[in-house]
Design a protein around this motif. Sequence first.
Motif, PDB file in Angstrom:
ATOM      1  N   PHE A 160       1.112  -1.121  -0.346  1.00 10.61           N
ATOM      2  CA  PHE A 160       0.365  -0.181   0.328  1.00 10.61           C
ATOM      3  C   PHE A 160       1.164   1.031   0.208  1.00 10.61           C
ATOM      4  O   PHE A 160       0.524   2.353  -0.983  1.00 10.61           O
ATOM      5  N   GLY A 161       2.237   1.153   0.554  1.00 13.70           N
ATOM      6  CA  GLY A 161       2.624   2.155   1.393  1.00 13.70           C
ATOM      7  C   GLY A 161       3.786   2.571  -0.561  1.00 13.70           C
ATOM      8  O   GLY A 161       3.678   3.819  -0.802  1.00 13.70           O
ATOM      9  N   ALA A 162       3.842   1.113  -1.717  1.00  8.18           N
ATOM     10  CA  ALA A 162       4.910   1.544  -2.512  1.00  8.18           C
ATOM     11  C   ALA A 162       3.605   2.316  -3.062  1.00  8.18           C
ATOM     12  O   ALA A 162       3.793   2.944  -3.934  1.00  8.18           O
ATOM     13  N   ARG A 163       2.502   1.900  -3.674  1.00  7.83           N
ATOM     14  CA  ARG A 163       1.509   2.393  -4.294  1.00  7.83           C
ATOM     15  C   ARG A 163       1.744   3.372  -4.305  1.00  7.83           C
ATOM     16  O   ARG A 163       1.162   4.690  -5.153  1.00  7.83           O
ATOM     17  N   LEU A 164       0.714   3.866  -2.979  1.00  9.29           N
ATOM     18  CA  LEU A 164       0.394   5.622  -3.154  1.00  9.29           C
ATOM     19  C   LEU A 164       1.135   6.192  -3.446  1.00  9.29           C
ATOM     20  O   LEU A 164       1.645   7.775  -3.935  1.00  9.29           O
ATOM     21  N   SER A 165       3.014   5.756  -2.773  1.00 15.14           N
ATOM     22  CA  SER A 165       4.046   7.270  -3.541  1.00 15.14           C
ATOM     23  C   SER A 165       4.471   6.482  -5.031  1.00 15.14           C
ATOM     24  O   SER A 165       4.350   7.627  -5.516  1.00 15.14           O
TER      25      SER A 165
END
Lengths: 679, 222
Positions: free
Chosen positions: A497-502
């Motif tokens: 999720f973090g990677a996607r958001l970034s």
Amino acid sequence: MKPLKFKFVYCLLVLSLTCFSQNKKSLLDSIIELRRLSNQSSLTNNQRVAAALRANELSKSSAHDTTYFKSDRNLSFVYLMTGNYDQFGESTLNNLELATKLNDSIAIGIANKNLGYYYYQIKEDNSTAYKYYLNALIYFDALSNLREQAEILTSIAAIQDDEKDYLGSEQNAIEALKILNSLDYYKDQYLDKYLVLNLLGIVSLKLGNYEESISYHNQAIELTKRLKNNYYLNLQSKNNLAITYRDKGDLETTLSIYRELLEETEVLKKDMSFYALVLENYAFTKFLYGNYEYKTLESDLKYALKIGDSIEDQYTILAVSIDLAKFYKANKKKDSALKYAKESYKISKDIPINDLYLESMLILANLTKGEESKSYLEEHIALSDSLLDRERKVRNKFARIKYGTDQLEAKNKQISKENLYLLILSIGLLLTAILVYLVISQRAKNRKLRLVQVQQKANEAIYNLLLGQQDKVDEARAKEKIRVSKELHDGVLGRLFGARLSLDVMNSKEGKEAVKTRANYIAQLKTIEEDIRKISHELNTDFVAGSGFIEILTELIETQSKAYGLGHEFKYDFDISWDLVPNKTKINMYRIIQESMQNIFKHAEAKTIKISISLEKNVICLDIIDDGIGFDTSKSKKGIGLKNMTSRAADCDGTITLSSQINQGSTINVKIPYLSETL
Amino acid sequence: MTDIKILMVDDHPIILEGYQNVLMAVKKENQTLHIDTANNCDTAVIMIERAAKARPYDVCFFDISLPASEDGRYTSGEDLALLAKKLLPATKIVILTMFNESFRIHNIIKEIEPDGFLIKSDLTSVELADAFHQIIKSPPYYSTTVNNFIKKTISSEIYVDDINRKILHLLSQGIKTRSLSEYIGLTTSAIEKRKKQLKLLFLVSDGKDETLLEEARQRGYL
């Protein structure tokens, strides 16, 4: 040579045996034929006796008791029929002996009865006859043969009458009458009944019971109407009735009966002595009645005397003589009276009819005077005293005989009583034995049941253990699931999720900086990918599969070894997939291991124990090896433990072998099929 | 110029990084963001307490699953949010969570009444940006999933209390009935009674747990 000789002897033996049996058969035939001949009335008496004797001899030689007995009985019967009375008595005695030997109670009864008849009718030995009749009575009583009982009772009553035991006679006669009345009709029933009634009539008269006597005689007369050839009996009874009336004092009735009787002169004349008796009685009754014509009465009496003289019947002569003496005495013809009194005195001295003898003496004492009269009187007293004495003695003898038989009867009763007790006792013992047997077998059954129950409980415990293990496995699986889910959720998803958001934000940006940052996040994605792979791999290896049963076994072996202070070694094959093995097999294996460890601890004095489970050609091999003292397999008995183990192995189609040598430990080897062939 | 002081709590640095990236990218020109981050409850608690004494945060972003504090008093973002509400009454609380089960959502709404409630799985940078601006301006902002859930439960007439919700939730996690008492302070028989009640409520005719869970899911209780 020798065998040949034997053979010859054998042949001879067989031959003689067959001959013997043939002889035997023909012998029996000839005996039966002789017996038949002896009973043919067409032959002369001597011929008949000869045939019976021959049959008897042959039977005696046949050594067959029953045959001999039958022939002997036949012989005695033939003797009786042909009038050889003495031989009849002898033969009957012999008969009784044989019957006793054969223990044939009917035959014993009949022989006793015949002997009674013999002694009463022929030998006129009343007390011996009485004894035999009593014996016969006992046997027929035991056999419940009422007809014979009645007949014998009648005979006994007759004997008792003869011996002046009137009360006893009356009693037995009444008993006989009762029995006869209770019986169904048979051929000679009326005759038998008539005889009893007639006897009762006579005895009652002697006891002074006139009315009863009259009643019995009337019944007897009534009965004569139903009898064949009854006429003589009818007349006889009428005479008896008349005498009763006379003794009672009813002279008119007496006279009327005699008048009635004398109408049948033709019939009476067939038996002249009886005819004379009737005439005498009639005349004497008239004399007693008084109001007679002297001449007529005198001629009547003289006529009777003449008949008596003509048939030489001493009794008639005697009776008429006494009548005449009384008649002349009453009519004051002293000389004539004395003459007849002396005549009667002389006759009665020869034929011992004591009543008349006494009477004649009394008359003589009356007719004579002085010393002569006195001597008659004294003689009369002496005789009547001795008669009384004799009567008493006979009665005593009867009592003794009866007492003897009573004692015998009592003894028999005692024996039968003892037999009954013995029977009850043995039945009791039998019942007790059955009860004990039942209790023992029930207890054995219960024990067996309890054993089965204990086994079942143990099985249940292990089953629960297995189930518990399954639960543990399930729980562990569930926990693992949660762990994986959490790892995915918290770790991987979050980072993703973090990677996607970034990346989402970076998406619109351009320039070197942005590219670098994105590359950084893409590298991050790669690590996440790696993590997912790791989790996936972890999921793929089923970390708990199949370990349940082995874990249970390990725990068992460890705890048991610890408790027993044994060293242990447990090896097992990983190839066995225990999930596929039925629970029954697992339970049995568990129990076998448990049992054998217990046995090793108890008996083997071992230091270490090695247990291994391996798979060989689709067979699970369980080996339990110890280093103890061992034992001699051929000598030691199979204990319960070993039996249990064997039955457990058999329960899952397996085999168990036990090998051991002294001081070299022992090995238990169990082979159980792994998967059935069809799988 | 407005200074906006922000606290972000999440155990994954990459997520914190993501939030920062988004917020920095979408902030208005007149806004200056002062962002503090914390990876666990302990750090977060220290920061909240410090802010309470100095300048409170304008916005706090809390993740739900977090490493617990060492003293065990704070075990999740929910606890932190409650603390923040107490110590910093004016601060706007935003919950960002991966959990999308209605039980969790229901609990969070009921207990925290956050100013913002976002579900990570359906969160995009645009939505986060919108949420941020709306929360600053006129809270609350609930993400689509949350809104849908609220709609569903309001339309449903069945009242299910917290314990029953928890039971349903645990059951849906695959926890067995006999182990439920370990999670809920009730005896197994009491739990059984409640389950029976639930089955009546959800008109479960065959008595199976699966059917109960299916019904609850359809009506938005799971």
